[in-house]
Enzyme design. Structure first.
Site, PDB file in Angstrom:
ATOM      1  N   ASP A  13     -17.444  -5.082 -40.089  1.00  0.00           N
ATOM      2  CA  ASP A  13     -16.564  -4.061 -40.650  1.00  0.00           C
ATOM      3  C   ASP A  13     -16.974  -3.750 -42.093  1.00  0.00           C
ATOM      4  O   ASP A  13     -17.171  -4.664 -42.910  1.00  0.00           O
ATOM      5  CB  ASP A  13     -15.140  -4.652 -40.620  1.00  0.00           C
TER       6      ASP A  13
ATOM      7  N   ASP B 200     -17.879  16.699 -36.267  1.00  0.00           N
ATOM      8  CA  ASP B 200     -17.821  17.864 -35.379  1.00  0.00           C
ATOM      9  C   ASP B 200     -16.368  18.188 -35.015  1.00  0.00           C
ATOM     10  O   ASP B 200     -16.124  18.986 -34.132  1.00  0.00           O
ATOM     11  CB  ASP B 200     -18.592  17.554 -34.090  1.00  0.00           C
TER      12      ASP B 200
ATOM     13  N   ASP C 160     -15.432   7.732 -36.221  1.00  0.00           N
ATOM     14  CA  ASP C 160     -14.580   7.863 -35.024  1.00  0.00           C
ATOM     15  C   ASP C 160     -13.495   8.903 -35.268  1.00  0.00           C
ATOM     16  O   ASP C 160     -12.774   8.835 -36.271  1.00  0.00           O
ATOM     17  CB  ASP C 160     -13.940   6.509 -34.692  1.00  0.00           C
TER      18      ASP C 160
ATOM     19  N   LYS D 104      -5.830  11.722 -31.477  1.00  0.00           N
ATOM     20  CA  LYS D 104      -4.364  11.786 -31.358  1.00  0.00           C
ATOM     21  C   LYS D 104      -3.720  11.635 -32.724  1.00  0.00           C
ATOM     22  O   LYS D 104      -4.102  10.762 -33.502  1.00  0.00           O
ATOM     23  CB  LYS D 104      -3.864  10.650 -30.452  1.00  0.00           C
TER      24      LYS D 104
HETATM   25  C1  LIG Z   1     -18.568   7.962 -33.304  1.00  0.00           C
HETATM   26  S1  LIG Z   1     -19.583   6.622 -33.761  1.00  0.00           S
HETATM   27  C2  LIG Z   1     -20.936   7.417 -34.638  1.00  0.00           C
HETATM   28  C3  LIG Z   1     -22.155   6.550 -34.747  1.00  0.00           C
HETATM   29  C4  LIG Z   1     -23.348   7.164 -35.522  1.00  0.00           C
HETATM   30  N1  LIG Z   1     -23.044   7.318 -36.927  1.00  0.00           N
HETATM   31  C5  LIG Z   1     -23.791   8.473 -34.909  1.00  0.00           C
HETATM   32  O1  LIG Z   1     -23.592   9.508 -35.565  1.00  0.00           O
HETATM   33  O2  LIG Z   1     -24.345   8.446 -33.780  1.00  0.00           O
HETATM   34  C6  LIG Z   1     -18.676   5.827 -35.095  1.00  0.00           C
HETATM   35  C7  LIG Z   1     -19.215   4.448 -35.434  1.00  0.00           C
HETATM   36  O3  LIG Z   1     -18.478   3.912 -36.526  1.00  0.00           O
HETATM   37  C8  LIG Z   1     -18.355   2.514 -36.322  1.00  0.00           C
HETATM   38  N2  LIG Z   1     -17.196   1.999 -37.102  1.00  0.00           N
HETATM   39  C9  LIG Z   1     -15.890   2.158 -36.827  1.00  0.00           C
HETATM   40  N3  LIG Z   1     -15.130   1.508 -37.708  1.00  0.00           N
HETATM   41  C10 LIG Z   1     -15.975   0.913 -38.578  1.00  0.00           C
HETATM   42  C11 LIG Z   1     -15.793   0.056 -39.702  1.00  0.00           C
HETATM   43  N4  LIG Z   1     -14.560  -0.303 -40.092  1.00  0.00           N
HETATM   44  N5  LIG Z   1     -16.873  -0.376 -40.363  1.00  0.00           N
HETATM   45  C12 LIG Z   1     -18.117  -0.009 -39.959  1.00  0.00           C
HETATM   46  N6  LIG Z   1     -18.363   0.786 -38.891  1.00  0.00           N
HETATM   47  C13 LIG Z   1     -17.302   1.227 -38.208  1.00  0.00           C
HETATM   48  C14 LIG Z   1     -18.142   2.388 -34.818  1.00  0.00           C
HETATM   49  O4  LIG Z   1     -18.435   1.093 -34.317  1.00  0.00           O
HETATM   50  C15 LIG Z   1     -19.091   3.465 -34.288  1.00  0.00           C
HETATM   51  O5  LIG Z   1     -20.362   2.959 -33.975  1.00  0.00           O
END
Ligand SMILES: C[S@@+](CC[C@H](N)C(=O)[O-])C[C@H]1O[C@@H](n2cnc3c(N)ncnc32)[C@H](O)[C@@H]1O
Length: 237
Positions: A121, A179, A143, A147
């Site tokens: 994290d 996006d 992410d 919702k």
């Molecule tokens: C929708 S994905 C996009 C991944 C990549 N950046 C791409 O554009 O293909 C979002 C990523 O953020 C990571 N993520 C979510 N919360 C996080 C956190 N607290 N610290 C680090 N990474 C995190 C997730 O595991 C996921 O792989």
């Protein structure tokens, strides 16, 4: 009321994403076993560093400017930037271990040596990054949490933006790609509140990707599904 903590003393931080997906290939398990320890700054780990002593960046990258990529997914953008910019050191963080394994495979192939990896994290990394130490940060397709009741889990909220602002140097750039129109709205509201200015002067500044861009896996999926990328650039004031 005392705050809930882990047995290591780490504060309790809910993480809602995936930590592990499908089975790892033998080669990916080997990358994790053989390469990860040398690439991860041990001091990020709560058990190894319960006092939260700041990272020794000179030891990590020999005094090179530091960049950060949050949530690197499969790592394609991270390795691309590291190859293009050998004059900087980049820390990537990603809690999804399959993504970390993919990154390690790409690092072996590209032979880049200016990367460090925190397989967890980003908030644990923020704890130990010195103030004003990061010269550039990338937040690419965070992410979306579509919702409404989940919007507070988004990265563009004060819980994440305040520590990000603390570790970024004055004048440092933050690049956000998304996006999701409602994510654009929340980003443009919250990021300036946290101490950044949006640098766009004309529509092309957010419609067109950065000169040194490569599409991430998530962007390719968004384009296949007909969604429109937005490229937002902020400067830490
Ligand atoms: C929708 S994905 C996009 C991944 C990549 N950046 C791409 O554009 O293909 C979002 C990523 O953020 C990571 N993520 C979510 N919360 C996080 C956190 N607290 N610290 C680090 N990474 C995190 C997730 O595991 C996921 O792989």
């Amino acid at each position: 009321m005392t705050k809930r903590t882990h047995p290591t003393g780490a504060p309790w931080r809910n993480f809602y994403g995936r930590l592990k997906g499908k089975h790892l290939r033998d080669s990916q398990q080997a990358y994790l076993d053989e390469d990860l320890a040398a690439l991860s700054p041990g001091a990020v780990d709560w058990e190894a560093n319960p006092e939260r002593t700041p990272l020794d960046l000179a030891a990590l990258f020999g005094g090179k400017p530091l960049w950060l990529e949050v949530g690197f997914g499969g790592g394609e953008h991270l390795v691309h930037q590291a190859s293009l910019h050998p004059e900087v050191g980049i820390i990537g963080c990603e809690p999804y271990i399959n993504g970390v394994a993919m990154l390690l495979g790409k690092i072996r192939k590209a032979g880049v040596e200016n990367l460090a990896v925190h397989p967890g994290d980003v908030r644990d990394l923020f704890d130990v990054l010195p103030e004003a130490s990061v010269e550039r940060a990338f937040l690419l397709y965070p992410d979306p949490w579509p919702k409404k009741r989940h919007h507070r889990r988004r990265f563009v909220t004060p819980d994440y933006l305040a520590p990000l602002a603390r570790v970024m140097a004055p004048g440092a750039l933050l690049r956000v790609a998304t996006d999701i129109p409602d994510y654009v709205r929340q980003t443009l509201e919250e990021v300036p509140r946290a101490g950044f200015e949006w640098l766009a002067e004309r529509p092309a500044d957010w419609r067109e990707p950065w000169n040194d861009w490569i599409p991430t896996r998530y962007e390719q999926k968004a384009l296949r599904e007909g969604r429109v990328p937005h490229y937002l650039t902020f400067r830490r004031v």
